[in-house]
Design a protein around this motif. Structure first.
Motif, PDB file in Angstrom:
ATOM      1  N   VAL A   1      37.901  46.410  53.205  1.00 41.40           N
ATOM      2  CA  VAL A   1      36.548  45.970  52.888  1.00 41.40           C
ATOM      3  C   VAL A   1      35.563  46.817  53.668  1.00 41.40           C
TER       4      VAL A   1
ATOM      5  N   VAL B   1      35.431  45.550  48.130  1.00 44.53           N
ATOM      6  CA  VAL B   1      36.860  45.403  48.407  1.00 44.53           C
ATOM      7  C   VAL B   1      37.599  46.502  47.654  1.00 44.53           C
TER       8      VAL B   1
ATOM      9  N   ALA C   1      32.570  42.372  46.791  1.00 42.09           N
ATOM     10  CA  ALA C   1      33.108  41.360  47.702  1.00 42.09           C
ATOM     11  C   ALA C   1      32.464  39.995  47.479  1.00 42.09           C
TER      12      ALA C   1
END
Length: 466
Positions: free
Chosen positions: A186, A191, A205
């Motif tokens: 991340v 991500v 994310a």
């Protein structure tokens, strides 16, 4: 060569409509400890993996938010401490529901792992108490990442799942092509993960929306490393790819000639990567040109670690090698008891690793001399995490271990000196200690402590009967 595959509205971006109910266990005390990290407030970790909120007085808790310690996957963090003594001891062990093949993430004094029953666990870093558990539906082989209060994990069913780090509540779920075996990364609100369908995928994310897909030539099991505007990932097709972090467009591709299992470690302007034929390559980030190449006996199934000056890598013939980051000169070699598929981690002049023989070890980073060894209950395939004086690791015995050392533990004797070779390398340093060590083995829910004197690492395993 691969190429980007941009997201299509309505494809792979939503929550799976039908799935089995998931299990969650959460105690009232667990809620408090997960949210506060014990007596202190949770340190918030930003997308770069840095603590930005205070905890316990003025000292924020140390964090190891993802495999490799950060998006650059170097296996070291300057703000994290590992065990510093010479007598290892078990801080705690916690039984989970199945084998652990994921590296722990440690954030807010909580240790997060996943197991092969598809359960994500949160344990107190202080004493191993389980704070919560959540079923995500299928094997969890992709090591979790914990950033900004969210935990991200991948499953064998190809689902990337986001949970609340505080209580395990599910936030979103996105399906991608292939099994997710790549530890999640991340950075900057995105991500990144790899799949067995040969994809590198970028997800938002916040909600799991697919930002882009890049298609490599074969499986991507390595955890994507992020360096500025580049995402670097290796593939079983033997290629290290660098793609634009915003668009997924290929910037360059470096051919190693052999499958890449582990992640690249990125330090400065260089990516360091190992391949199945035992080659360690240093690759320039600006253009993908080779800086140097070194070879070892055996294949490399793990990721290198680097402190900027030295690159450390393990092999499946049970050796750890140290190379000068500048030119690839071999500095030392250490011989362990069994093959190594865990990635080393580095802290304060010490290299920590683990073997398929079940041992966790510490080496002097300067010369490879062994500092200590600690026996666990079964093989270790997962990589390690460091935080606040402890090493955290999961094993195939379905236990998660926290190992520490005494601060003032005296002297256990001197290891056998390492004889340097004329070319600047060294012979393998045998693990020979004089003194008493404490080891542990597990049988179902019983953890037995043994105290024994050893003269070489192999004796430990004869005595333990493994």
């Amino acid at each position: 060569m691969g190429g980007p595959e941009r997201s299509v509205p309505g494809v792979d971006t939503g929550t799976t409509p039908e799935r089995a109910d998931v299990e969650q266990t959460l105690t009232r005390r667990g809620v408090l400890r997960a949210v506060t990290g014990g007596a202190a407030a949770v340190g918030v970790v930003n997308a770069a993996g840095k603590t930005v909120a205070a905890a316990e007085g003025n000292a924020p808790p140390e964090v190891w938010p993802m495999t490799g310690g950060s998006p650059s996957k170097t296996g070291q963090r300057g703000d994290v401490t590992g065990p510093k003594g010479r007598h290892p001891s078990l801080r705690w062990s916690a039984r989970v529901t199945e084998r652990v093949l994921t590296a722990p993430a440690v954030v807010g004094r909580t240790v997060y792992t996943g197991d092969r029953n598809g359960i994500v666990h949160a344990h107190s870093a202080a004493d191993g108490e389980e704070l919560w558990r959540r079923g995500v539906g299928d094997w969890v082989d992709a090591s979790p990442a914990v950033v900004d209060g969210s935990l991200f994990v991948g499953t064998r069913g190809g689902e990337a799942v986001s949970l609340s780090a505080a209580d395990g509540e599910e936030r979103w779920r996105t399906t991608v092509d292939g099994w997710i075996r790549s530890p999640l990364t991340v950075a900057d609100g995105v991500v990144y993960l790899g799949t067995t369908a040969g994809l590198v995928v970028a997800l938002d994310a916040a909600d799991g929306t697919v930002q882009w897909r890049f298609r490599a030539g074969d499986w991507v099991r390595s955890s994507p490393a992020v360096a500025g505007d580049l995402v670097v990932a290796g593939s079983y097709d033997g290629t290290l790819y660098a793609v634009d972090s915003e668009t997924g467009a290929e910037e360059w591709a470096f051919e190693t000639g052999s499958p890449i299992h582990g992640s690249a470690a990125v330090a400065g302007e260089t990516a360091f990567v190992g391949s199945d034929d035992g080659t360690v390559s240093a690759v320039e980030l600006a253009g993908g040109e080779e800086r140097w190449r070194a070879s070892i006996d055996g294949s490399i199934r793990s990721s290198p670690a680097t402190d900027g000056a030295t690159v450390y890598v393990g092999s499946d013939v049970g050796t750890v090698h140290a190379f000068a980051a500048s030119d690839g000169t071999e500095r030392w070699t250490f011989k362990a008891d069994h093959w190594i598929r865990t990635s080393p981690v580095v802290s304060d002049g010490t290299v920590f690793g683990a073997t398929a023989g079940g041992s966790v070890f510490a080496l002097d980073a300067a010369d490879g001399r062994p500092v200590w060894v600690h026996a666990t209950g079964d093989r270790i395939h997962a990589s390690l995490a460091l935080a606040e004086g402890a090493v955290y690791v999961g094993g195939l015995d379905a236990f998660v271990y926290a190992i520490e050392t005494a601060e003032d533990d005296g002297d256990v004797g001197e290891p056998v000196p390492v004889e340097a070779e004329p070319d600047g390398g060294s012979e393998a340093a045998p693990l020979t200690l004089v003194g008493t060590l404490t080891g542990f083995f597990s049988d179902e829910k019983t953890l037995t402590e043994l105290e024994f004197t050893i003269s070489a690492l192999g004796v430990v395993y004869q005595m333990l009967g493994s």
